[in-house]
Write a protein that holds these residues in place. Structure first.
Motif, PDB file in Angstrom:
ATOM      1  N   GLU A 106       0.845  -1.198   0.000  1.00  0.00           N
ATOM      2  CA  GLU A 106       0.000   0.000   0.000  1.00  0.00           C
ATOM      3  C   GLU A 106       0.880   1.247   0.000  1.00  0.00           C
ATOM      4  N   GLN A 107       0.516   2.203  -0.870  1.00  0.00           N
ATOM      5  CA  GLN A 107       1.273   3.454  -1.000  1.00  0.00           C
ATOM      6  C   GLN A 107       0.288   4.611  -0.972  1.00  0.00           C
ATOM      7  N   ASN A 108       0.625   5.636  -0.171  1.00  0.00           N
ATOM      8  CA  ASN A 108      -0.202   6.836  -0.151  1.00  0.00           C
ATOM      9  C   ASN A 108      -0.117   7.533  -1.520  1.00  0.00           C
ATOM     10  N   ILE A 109      -1.280   7.847  -2.099  1.00  0.00           N
ATOM     11  CA  ILE A 109      -1.291   8.447  -3.433  1.00  0.00           C
ATOM     12  C   ILE A 109      -0.917   9.936  -3.375  1.00  0.00           C
ATOM     13  N   TYR A 110      -1.547  10.671  -2.414  1.00  0.00           N
ATOM     14  CA  TYR A 110      -1.339  12.128  -2.401  1.00  0.00           C
ATOM     15  C   TYR A 110      -1.031  12.574  -0.984  1.00  0.00           C
ATOM     16  N   ASN A 111       0.085  13.286  -0.830  1.00  0.00           N
ATOM     17  CA  ASN A 111       0.486  13.824   0.458  1.00  0.00           C
ATOM     18  C   ASN A 111      -0.013  15.267   0.528  1.00  0.00           C
ATOM     19  N   SER A 130       5.919   9.714   2.405  1.00  0.00           N
ATOM     20  CA  SER A 130       4.608   9.526   3.027  1.00  0.00           C
ATOM     21  C   SER A 130       4.427   8.058   3.412  1.00  0.00           C
ATOM     22  N   GLN A 131       3.240   7.723   3.881  1.00  0.00           N
ATOM     23  CA  GLN A 131       3.006   6.387   4.442  1.00  0.00           C
ATOM     24  C   GLN A 131       3.059   5.312   3.355  1.00  0.00           C
ATOM     25  N   GLN A 132       3.793   4.235   3.668  1.00  0.00           N
ATOM     26  CA  GLN A 132       3.883   3.047   2.824  1.00  0.00           C
ATOM     27  C   GLN A 132       3.795   1.824   3.731  1.00  0.00           C
ATOM     28  N   GLU A 155       5.318   4.673   7.763  1.00  0.00           N
ATOM     29  CA  GLU A 155       4.925   5.876   8.515  1.00  0.00           C
ATOM     30  C   GLU A 155       3.650   5.577   9.280  1.00  0.00           C
ATOM     31  N   SER A 156       3.745   4.604  10.174  1.00  0.00           N
ATOM     32  CA  SER A 156       2.573   4.182  10.922  1.00  0.00           C
ATOM     33  C   SER A 156       2.120   5.284  11.880  1.00  0.00           C
TER      34      SER A 156
END
Length: 426
Positions: free
Chosen positions: A71-76, A87-89, A283-284
């Motif tokens: 899972e990868q954050n699309i937009y920070n 950002s969170q991964q 980035e929990s």
């Protein structure tokens, strides 16, 4: 008078016949079976059922594959960037662990399925082997029956020519000439029935041996000795123990074991499987570079596999009844076949083996006696009918005895009574 002329035309036209030209394959039964095993299309196709069952066993032995997700954050929203590496991964690996020995039971069921596939192949071999032998025996005796008609018709055709000339000279009556022509017509009609039977037999032999449509099989099965096959010295207890190894009985027994294993599997299916999961989150919300270990399991609150267990119990009961019926059916069928063959065997022993030879000598003498007017028309026809009927019954009884012996061998699953080995070795 017109009726006699019409009958005469039919008979004279029937004296010549048109047949398709065929190649002749002279072959013994054991030799034919070697071709049959390597070329019969049904056997070749059935072998793939064994391959499939073995492939299913291989599949049952394999462990479930682990699953992975990323899972990868699309937009920070803070940096206003897409797919920001800061950002969170997160990533996750999950492995299903099958509990309660369910995998072992599935493997056991597939092993039974392999055994069933092998026994089904063995049963098909026995059935087709019997069909091959029965058709070759049938072809042999049908050919001998046709020879009876040919022998009689050759004599009568010659007599018709003689009587035709004598009738023109006024030495014989029209009724005598017509009676001979009618006898020829009757024999030709009966011979045609046997010839049509031979066509059907040859069709089956071509299919069994995978031959070209233009090939006729001429079995080499002379010189067998029915009195030396051991029907008088068999041990019924040994034979019945062999009957228990009949593929149909073995299939029924193995199927019962497979259904019992399936019932055990369905009961174990009440116990849910365990999923073991390893999680990483860069980035929990809790800590950076979070590593977690998790497990998951269904709660058997509503579905405890009740329906499948009940169905499996029914299949176990059904398979046991099928097994009992198969054993009962094959044992009863074997005893009935053995009883028939024993009676036919003793009948075969009871008549003179020179009867066939004596009949052939008799019919040759009858034709000569009739031509010389030493016997009348009624006696001549009676002798010919006796020769034909006795010869056909001799062949029919011997054919049925040989086919019956092959039925016993098929029930026993082996050549307990050997008829053909000596012939093929000569």
């Amino acid at each position: 008078m017109a009726k006699y002329v019409f009958l005469f035309i039919i008979i004279m036209c029937g004296k010549g016949s048109y047949t398709l030209a065929h190649d002749i394959l002279h072959i013994g039964i054991i030799e034919a079976e070697k071709i049959f095993v390597d070329h019969n299309l049904q056997l070749l196709a059935q072998r793939y059922s064994i391959d499939k069952a073995k492939a299913d066993l291989i599949q049952a032995r394999l462990f479930d594959n682990p699953s992975i997700s990323i899972e990868q954050n699309i937009y920070n929203s803070h940096t206003k960037t897409y797919f920001d590496p800061r950002s969170q991964q997160s990533g996750e690996i999950e492995q299903l662990i099958v509990l309660a020995g369910k995998r072992g039971k599935r493997i056991q069921i597939e092993r039974y399925n392999v055994d069933i596939a092998n026994k089904e192949f063995e049963d098909l071999v026995l059935s087709l082997k019997f069909a091959l032998r029965a058709n070759m025996i049938d072809a042999h005796f049908t050919e001998k029956a046709i020879a009876i008609f040919n022998k009689e018709m050759d004599h009568i055709a010659r007599l018709i020519d003689v009587y035709e000339k004598q009738w023109e000279k006024g030495n014989v009556s029209l009724m005598e000439k017509i009676r001979l022509q009618a006898l020829f017509f009757s024999l030709k009609t009966e011979q045609l029935d046997y010839s049509n039977q031979m066509i059907d037999i040859q069709k089956q032999l071509r299919l069994l041996l995978h031959l070209d449509p233009q090939v006729d099989v001429k079995p080499k099965i002379e010189d067998y000795d029915l009195l030396a096959i051991g029907l008088e010295t068999f041990n019924i207890d040994n034979m019945m123990s062999q009957v228990q190894e009949n593929p149909k009985i073995r299939i029924a027994k193995i199927n019962t074991l497979a259904q019992e294993s399936n019932l055990q599997l369905q009961k174990r299916m009440r116990i849910p499987d365990l999923a073991l999961r390893v999680v990483y989150d860069k980035e929990s919300n809790i800590v950076r570079n979070y590593f977690g270990l998790g497990i998951s399991m269904n709660i058997p609150l509503f579905d405890r596999n009740q329906g499948n267990i009940k169905a499996a119990k029914a299949m176990v009961i059904q398979s046991k009844l099928h097994k009992e019926y198969a054993i009962n059916e094959i044992e009863i069928d074997f005893y009935a076949k053995l009883d028939k063959i024993t009676k036919a065997y003793h009948f075969h022993k009871s008549f003179d083996k020179l009867l066939e030879i004596d009949l052939n000598h008799l019919i040759d003498g009858v034709s000569t006696s009739f031509e010389h007017r030493n016997i009348n028309m009624l006696e001549f026809v009676d002798y010919y009918e006796t020769y034909k009927e006795t010869g056909l019954k001799l062949y029919e009884n011997e054919k049925n005895l040989l086919i019956g012996i092959e039925e016993l061998n098929m029930s026993l699953g082996q050549d307990h009574f050997k008829v053909w080995d000596k012939i093929d070795k000569n």
